[in-house]
Design a protein around this motif. Structure first.
Motif, PDB file in Angstrom:
ATOM      1  N   THR A 239      18.394  60.885  17.760  1.00 40.45           N
ATOM      2  CA  THR A 239      19.302  59.971  17.059  1.00 40.45           C
ATOM      3  C   THR A 239      19.422  58.646  17.783  1.00 40.45           C
ATOM      4  O   THR A 239      19.325  57.567  17.170  1.00 40.45           O
TER       5      THR A 239
ATOM      6  N   PHE B 164      18.011  54.932  16.591  1.00 37.51           N
ATOM      7  CA  PHE B 164      18.899  53.780  16.453  1.00 37.51           C
ATOM      8  C   PHE B 164      18.440  52.625  17.333  1.00 37.51           C
ATOM      9  O   PHE B 164      18.479  51.467  16.908  1.00 37.51           O
TER      10      PHE B 164
ATOM     11  N   CYS C 137      36.098  50.717  16.494  1.00 32.58           N
ATOM     12  CA  CYS C 137      35.582  52.056  16.780  1.00 32.58           C
ATOM     13  C   CYS C 137      36.504  52.799  17.739  1.00 32.58           C
ATOM     14  O   CYS C 137      36.786  53.994  17.557  1.00 32.58           O
TER      15      CYS C 137
ATOM     16  N   HIS D  57      28.939  56.736  11.868  1.00 34.83           N
ATOM     17  CA  HIS D  57      27.490  56.542  11.870  1.00 34.83           C
ATOM     18  C   HIS D  57      26.995  56.095  10.495  1.00 34.83           C
ATOM     19  O   HIS D  57      26.083  55.258  10.404  1.00 34.83           O
TER      20      HIS D  57
ATOM     21  N   PHE E 237      27.701  52.376  16.442  1.00 33.87           N
ATOM     22  CA  PHE E 237      26.898  53.604  16.461  1.00 33.87           C
ATOM     23  C   PHE E 237      26.911  54.308  17.812  1.00 33.87           C
ATOM     24  O   PHE E 237      27.077  55.537  17.880  1.00 33.87           O
TER      25      PHE E 237
ATOM     26  N   ALA F 290      28.147  58.527  19.351  1.00 32.79           N
ATOM     27  CA  ALA F 290      27.018  59.377  19.736  1.00 32.79           C
ATOM     28  C   ALA F 290      27.137  59.815  21.181  1.00 32.79           C
ATOM     29  O   ALA F 290      26.934  60.988  21.515  1.00 32.79           O
TER      30      ALA F 290
ATOM     31  N   SER G  22      16.450  52.687   8.283  1.00 35.37           N
ATOM     32  CA  SER G  22      17.902  52.918   8.288  1.00 35.37           C
ATOM     33  C   SER G  22      18.330  53.703   7.056  1.00 35.37           C
ATOM     34  O   SER G  22      19.189  54.598   7.138  1.00 35.37           O
TER      35      SER G  22
ATOM     36  N   LEU H 127      21.371  61.865   7.373  1.00 27.85           N
ATOM     37  CA  LEU H 127      22.742  62.091   7.843  1.00 27.85           C
ATOM     38  C   LEU H 127      23.616  62.664   6.736  1.00 27.85           C
ATOM     39  O   LEU H 127      24.334  63.660   6.949  1.00 27.85           O
TER      40      LEU H 127
END
Length: 547
Positions: free
Chosen positions: A297, A301, A344, A357, A397, A401, A518, A525
Motif C-alpha cells: 500500500t 502510494f 487528519c 484513504h 494517506f 497507514a 489511483s 480499497l
C-alpha cells in the motif's frame, strides 16, 4: 492504552518487563518545544536531501559537469541513506539516545562544512555519500521527538500526523527557498543554510534530551554481516533507480551488474536472518500477509505521489519555467498539506482509516486528471487546484497507514517495532526513487512515441508547414540573408516546437496514468472494505445457526 516506553525502545535484557507507571503529563510549553524540535529535525533532513536534488541544473555549471554527471550527487546521498536506519536503531539501544543524537548531528555539521570548500564533482560525490550517512538518523529522531511530546493516547494520531506532514513539506519548501539561496551564494548558499539548520538542531538536541532507555549489548557479529549485505543491496538498488533512466536501462551494462549484486546480497542477508535465533530483521514477520499488504500500500502510494514531487515540476521546467517562476504553486501545496495534516489528526481513528484513504485517492484522481489536460499555454496558476488536491492527498494517506502498521507491530510485542520502522522507511525511500524512475522512463518512452507521430505529419510539401516555417523565420530574416540558411533555421525552430509538444503529450500521459493507478487502487480499497463488511454481517447469522 499503549505504553510510552514501547515507542522509545525496549529493554533487551528482560523479555517480560513490568507494567509501566502512568506517564507523567508534560508541560504544554515543553511539549511545544519537542514538537518544534521534531519539525526542525524533519526540515534539516528533508532540505539536506532535496536542496541538491531540486537544483541539479543550477549546480552543474558551478561544478563544471553535465546534468547526468551531477545526478550522481543524488545517487551518492541515497546509496547509504536508504538502509542505515536498520543499523541505527540497534546502535541506539546499545549506546543511548542522547549520545546517538549528538554524534549524528555533529557528523552532519562537519560534513556540511566540507561542502563549502568543494569545487569539483569527484570531491562533491564523496562528501554527499558521507552526508547521506550522517543525515540518516534525523528522520528517526524527528519521529521520536514528536512521540515524546504527546501522551500515549495521542502518539498514533496527532504525533504521527505532525511528523509525516513535516517530512512531506520538505520537498516543496526546498524548491521555494532554492532561488533565494542560489542568489545569495550559489552552491555555498545552499549549504550555508543547511549548516545553519544543523547547528540549531544540535543545540536543540542538547537542551531537550529524549527519555533514556536501558542500555544493553544487543549488537552481534552476524548483525554487522547482515547489515553490510543489506546496505550493499539497497545501495546498488538506489544508484540504479537514480541513474537508470539517464544512462538508459539497456544501454549501460553496469546497471545490470548493480541489480545482480543487489539481488545476491539481499538474498544472502535473508538466508542468514532466517537461520538466526535473534535476527536483526524478523523476515518471517516482514513476509506475513499484514506487513506485505502494508508495504504494498505504501509503495503504491509513493509511486503515485511522484506526480507532485517530480512529474509536475519537470513539466514546468520543460516549458522553460524555473523554481522562482513557479514559487506560488509550492506555497499552495504547503498550505494544502498543513490543512490536510491537521484535519487528519483531528478525525483519525482506526475505524476511519479506509474512509481517509478513499478521500486521499479521490483527491489524487481528481488532481492528476486535471493536470492531464495541460497544454503549452498551461501555467502554474492553472494548476493551483490540482496540485492542492495532490498535496492534501499526500498528507492524508501516510499517517493512517503508519498508525495501523505501528499498532499491528505493537500487538506482537515491542521487538517488532524495529522491523516495522525498517519496512516503513525502506518503502518510503526506495518507493520514492522507484516512482521517479518509473515515471521518468515512461515519459521518455512516450515522448519518443509522440515525436515520431508528430514528425510523420511534418512534410515540407505541405503548405501549412511551409507557412509555419516562414512565420518562425520572420524574426531572423534581417539577420540571415541566405535563403537556405534561413530555411534551415526555420526547420530547426519547428523541430524544437515539435519536441516541446511531444514532451507535453508525454507528461499528460503520465498524469493520466497516475489517475488510472489511483482509480484502480480506489476500486480495490472499496472492494476490500465491502467484502469485509459482508463477511462481518454474516458472522452473527452463522453464530446463531451454529448454536
Amino acid at each position: 492504552m499503549i505504553p510510552e516506553a514501547e515507542f522509545v525502545g525496549y529493554n533487551p535484557i528482560k523479555t517480560d518487563p513490568p507494567a509501566p507507571a502512568a506517564p507523567v503529563r508534560m508541560h504544554p510549553l515543553r511539549s511545544a518545544a519537542y514538537i518544534g524540535a521534531s519539525t526542525l529535525l524533519s526540515m534539516t533532513q528533508g532540505l539536506g536531501m532535496n536542496l541538491i536534488a531540486t537544483n541539479i541544473q543550477q549546480i552543474q555549471g558551478y561544478l563544471g559537469a553535465t546534468n547526468t554527471e551531477t545526478t550522481w550527487l543524488v545517487a551518492a546521498y541515497m546509496a547509504p541513506n536508504v538502509s542505515l536506519s536498520i543499523a541505527l536503531i540497534k546502535i541506539r539501544n546499545q549506546y543511548g539516545l542522547r549520545n546517538f543524537a549528538q554524534l549524528s548531528l555533529a557528523i552532519f555539521v562537519l560534513v556540511s562544512l566540507l561542502h563549502l570548500v568543494v569545487t569539483d564533482l569527484q570531491s562533491a560525490i564523496i562528501i554527499r555519500f558521507v552526508s547521506g550517512i550522517a543525515a540518516a538518523p534525523l528522520s528517526s529522531l524527528a519521529f521520536l521527538y514528536a512521540l515524546e511530546a504527546f501522551p500515549p493516547s495521542r502518539k498514533l494520531t496527532i504525533a504521527v500526523c505532525i511528523v509525516l506532514t513535516n517530512i512531506s513539506l520538505a520537498s516543496p519548501l526546498a524548491r521555494l527557498l532554492s532561488p533565494t539561496l542560489l542568489d545569495i551564494g550559489q552552491w555555498g548558499g545552499l549549504y550555508t543554510f543547511e549548516i545553519s539548520l544543523a547547528l540549531i538542531a544540535f543545540g536543540v538536541i542538547y537542551l531537550l534530551p529524549l527519555t533514556p532507555i536501558p542500555r544493553a549489548k544487543v549488537i552481534e557479529k552476524l548483525d554487522i554481516v547482515s547489515y553490510l549485505l543489506i546496505a550493499v543491496g539497497f545501495g546498488c538498488t538506489a544508484v540504479t533507480l537514480v541513474t537508470g533512466r539517464l544512462y538508459w536501462w539497456f544501454e549501460a551494462p553496469w546497471l545490470g551488474m548493480l541489480l545482480a549484486v543487489a539481488v545476491t546480497t539481499i538474498t544472502a542477508a535473508v538466508i542468514i536472518e532466517l537461520n538466526r535465533e535473534k535476527p536483526l530483521l524478523d523476515i518471517r514477520w516482514i513476509a506475513s500477509k499484514e506487513v506485505v499488504h502494508f508495504a504494498g500500500t505504501i509503495l503504491l502510494f509513493r509511486l503515485v505521489v511522484s506526480e507532485q514531487s517530480t512529474v509536475a515540476n519537470n513539466f514546468f521546467q520543460n516549458l522553460g519555467l524555473l523554481n522562482d517562476q513557479i514559487s506560488m504553486i509550492y506555497i499552495v501545496s504547503m498550505i494544502a498539506m498543513v490543512v490536510a495534516g491537521l484535519s487528519c489528526a483531528a478525525v483519525m481513528t482506526p475505524e476511519r482509516v479506509p474512509a481517509i484513504h478513499a478521500v486521499a485517492l479521490i483527491l489524487l484522481i481528481v488532481g492528476s486528471y486535471m493536470d492531464s489536460q495541460s497544454t503549452n499555454l498551461t501555467r502554474p496558476a492553472q494548476m493551483y487546484a490540482s496540485q492542492a488536491c495532490i498535496a492534501a492527498a499526500t498528507a492524508l494517506f501516510l499517517p493512517p497507514a503508519m498508525s495501523v502498521g505501528l499498532s499491528s507491530a505493537l500487538k506482537r510485542g515491542p521487538n517488532y517495532i524495529l522491523s516495522f520502522i525498517i519496512v516503513f522507511l525502506a518503502t518510503q525511500s526506495l518507493g520514492g526513487l522507484f516512482g521517479q524512475a518509473v515515471f521518468g522512463t515512461f515519459i521518455t518512452m512516450r515522448e519518443k512515441f509522440h515525436s515520431n507521430i508528430l514528425a510523420e505529419s511534418i512534410v515540407l510539401s505541405d503548405p501549412l508547414v511551409v507557412q509555419r516555417i516562414t512565420q518562425l523565420t520572420g524574426g531572423y530574416s534581417r539577420l540571415i540573408t541566405d535563403s537556405a540558411l534561413l530555411n534551415a533555421e526555420g526547420i530547426a525552430l519547428l523541430s524544437q516546437q515539435t519536441t516541446r509538444e511531444a514532451n507535453i503529450l508525454a507528461y499528460n500521459d503520465a498524469f493520466l496514468l497516475i489517475a488510472g493507478i489511483s482509480l484502480f487502487a480506489l476500486i480495490i480499497l472499496l472492494t476490500h472494505v465491502s467484502l469485509r463488511a459482508i463477511l462481518r454481517s454474516r458472522e452473527p447469522s452463522l453464530a446463531v445457526q451454529t448454536s
